[in-house]
Design a protein around this motif. Sequence first.
Motif, PDB file in Angstrom:
ATOM      1  N   HIS A 165       0.807  -1.194   0.000  1.00 21.08           N
ATOM      2  CA  HIS A 165       0.000   0.000   0.000  1.00 21.08           C
ATOM      3  C   HIS A 165       0.848   1.256   0.000  1.00 21.08           C
ATOM      4  O   HIS A 165       0.441   2.267  -0.553  1.00 21.08           O
ATOM      5  N   GLN A 166       2.019   1.181   0.633  1.00 20.64           N
ATOM      6  CA  GLN A 166       2.875   2.365   0.661  1.00 20.64           C
ATOM      7  C   GLN A 166       3.349   2.733  -0.730  1.00 20.64           C
ATOM      8  O   GLN A 166       3.389   3.886  -1.079  1.00 20.64           O
ATOM      9  N   SER A 167       3.686   1.738  -1.529  1.00 20.76           N
ATOM     10  CA  SER A 167       4.209   2.028  -2.854  1.00 20.76           C
ATOM     11  C   SER A 167       3.162   2.694  -3.723  1.00 20.76           C
ATOM     12  O   SER A 167       3.460   3.574  -4.505  1.00 20.76           O
ATOM     13  N   SER A 168       1.887   2.302  -3.574  1.00 23.50           N
ATOM     14  CA  SER A 168       0.865   2.919  -4.404  1.00 23.50           C
ATOM     15  C   SER A 168       0.606   4.351  -3.967  1.00 23.50           C
ATOM     16  O   SER A 168       0.354   5.218  -4.769  1.00 23.50           O
ATOM     17  N   SER A 169       0.677   4.643  -2.637  1.00 18.43           N
ATOM     18  CA  SER A 169       0.450   6.011  -2.205  1.00 18.43           C
ATOM     19  C   SER A 169       1.618   6.904  -2.599  1.00 18.43           C
ATOM     20  O   SER A 169       1.433   8.040  -2.979  1.00 18.43           O
ATOM     21  N   SER A 170       2.858   6.400  -2.515  1.00 15.91           N
ATOM     22  CA  SER A 170       3.994   7.217  -2.931  1.00 15.91           C
ATOM     23  C   SER A 170       3.969   7.407  -4.435  1.00 15.91           C
ATOM     24  O   SER A 170       4.329   8.449  -4.945  1.00 15.91           O
ATOM     25  N   SER A 171       3.502   6.411  -5.153  1.00 16.60           N
ATOM     26  CA  SER A 171       3.373   6.533  -6.598  1.00 16.60           C
ATOM     27  C   SER A 171       2.334   7.582  -6.943  1.00 16.60           C
ATOM     28  O   SER A 171       2.518   8.412  -7.813  1.00 16.60           O
ATOM     29  N   SER A 172       1.219   7.566  -6.237  1.00 19.35           N
ATOM     30  CA  SER A 172       0.165   8.537  -6.490  1.00 19.35           C
ATOM     31  C   SER A 172       0.624   9.923  -6.082  1.00 19.35           C
ATOM     32  O   SER A 172       0.326  10.907  -6.725  1.00 19.35           O
ATOM     33  N   SER A 173       1.385  10.036  -4.989  1.00 22.74           N
ATOM     34  CA  SER A 173       1.906  11.321  -4.547  1.00 22.74           C
ATOM     35  C   SER A 173       2.882  11.889  -5.567  1.00 22.74           C
ATOM     36  O   SER A 173       2.840  13.049  -5.903  1.00 22.74           O
ATOM     37  N   SER A 174       3.763  11.044  -6.094  1.00 25.13           N
ATOM     38  CA  SER A 174       4.728  11.496  -7.092  1.00 25.13           C
ATOM     39  C   SER A 174       4.019  11.878  -8.382  1.00 25.13           C
ATOM     40  O   SER A 174       4.378  12.830  -9.038  1.00 25.13           O
ATOM     41  N   SER A 175       2.962  11.161  -8.715  1.00 27.58           N
ATOM     42  CA  SER A 175       2.195  11.465  -9.919  1.00 27.58           C
ATOM     43  C   SER A 175       1.529  12.826  -9.785  1.00 27.58           C
ATOM     44  O   SER A 175       1.542  13.627 -10.707  1.00 27.58           O
ATOM     45  N   SER A 176       0.939  13.133  -8.617  1.00 28.86           N
ATOM     46  CA  SER A 176       0.271  14.416  -8.465  1.00 28.86           C
ATOM     47  C   SER A 176       1.292  15.546  -8.422  1.00 28.86           C
ATOM     48  O   SER A 176       1.030  16.639  -8.883  1.00 28.86           O
ATOM     49  N   THR A 177       2.490  15.309  -7.893  1.00 33.06           N
ATOM     50  CA  THR A 177       3.554  16.311  -7.896  1.00 33.06           C
ATOM     51  C   THR A 177       3.956  16.638  -9.326  1.00 33.06           C
ATOM     52  O   THR A 177       4.143  17.798  -9.683  1.00 33.06           O
ATOM     53  N   GLU A 178       4.060  15.620 -10.157  1.00 28.79           N
ATOM     54  CA  GLU A 178       4.404  15.830 -11.569  1.00 28.79           C
ATOM     55  C   GLU A 178       3.319  16.628 -12.276  1.00 28.79           C
ATOM     56  O   GLU A 178       3.605  17.514 -13.073  1.00 28.79           O
ATOM     57  N   GLU A 179       2.062  16.329 -11.968  1.00 33.98           N
ATOM     58  CA  GLU A 179       0.949  17.046 -12.599  1.00 33.98           C
ATOM     59  C   GLU A 179       0.975  18.517 -12.216  1.00 33.98           C
ATOM     60  O   GLU A 179       0.749  19.394 -13.048  1.00 33.98           O
ATOM     61  N   VAL A 180       1.266  18.808 -10.941  1.00 37.41           N
ATOM     62  CA  VAL A 180       1.349  20.204 -10.484  1.00 37.41           C
ATOM     63  C   VAL A 180       2.490  20.915 -11.200  1.00 37.41           C
ATOM     64  O   VAL A 180       2.339  22.042 -11.678  1.00 37.41           O
ATOM     65  N   ALA A 181       3.631  20.262 -11.302  1.00 35.84           N
ATOM     66  CA  ALA A 181       4.783  20.861 -11.983  1.00 35.84           C
ATOM     67  C   ALA A 181       4.456  21.146 -13.446  1.00 35.84           C
ATOM     68  O   ALA A 181       4.797  22.201 -13.969  1.00 35.84           O
ATOM     69  N   GLN A 182       3.794  20.212 -14.124  1.00 37.63           N
ATOM     70  CA  GLN A 182       3.421  20.408 -15.522  1.00 37.63           C
ATOM     71  C   GLN A 182       2.442  21.569 -15.659  1.00 37.63           C
ATOM     72  O   GLN A 182       2.540  22.365 -16.583  1.00 37.63           O
ATOM     73  N   ALA A 183       1.491  21.673 -14.736  1.00 36.16           N
ATOM     74  CA  ALA A 183       0.514  22.768 -14.781  1.00 36.16           C
ATOM     75  C   ALA A 183       1.213  24.110 -14.603  1.00 36.16           C
ATOM     76  O   ALA A 183       0.883  25.082 -15.277  1.00 36.16           O
TER      77      ALA A 183
END
Length: 93
Positions: free
Chosen positions: A1-19
Amino acid sequence: HQSSSSSSSSSSTEEVAQAQVQEEEIPSIQVNELVKKVRVSKTVEVFSLVKQMQAEGQDVTSLCVGEPDFPPPDAVLDAMRDAIGRGDTKYTA
């Protein structure tokens, strides 16, 4: 479960950076009028055509760009010397 939450956290960080990158204004570039008039040389056009034909599998020998790996014949060298002696040193008439 930790890997999926860190993956989702990193994904949302990338989306913010792209925006943020998309929101930044890109400065407009002013191009000089003379630069706008520059056209592709015929040598480049022919070279591009040769490369395209070769990519399509056609057997093409390009004589438009590059340097030979052999010296010019003596007759060519003599003609060049004669032309230089006459002052015929321009590309165009």
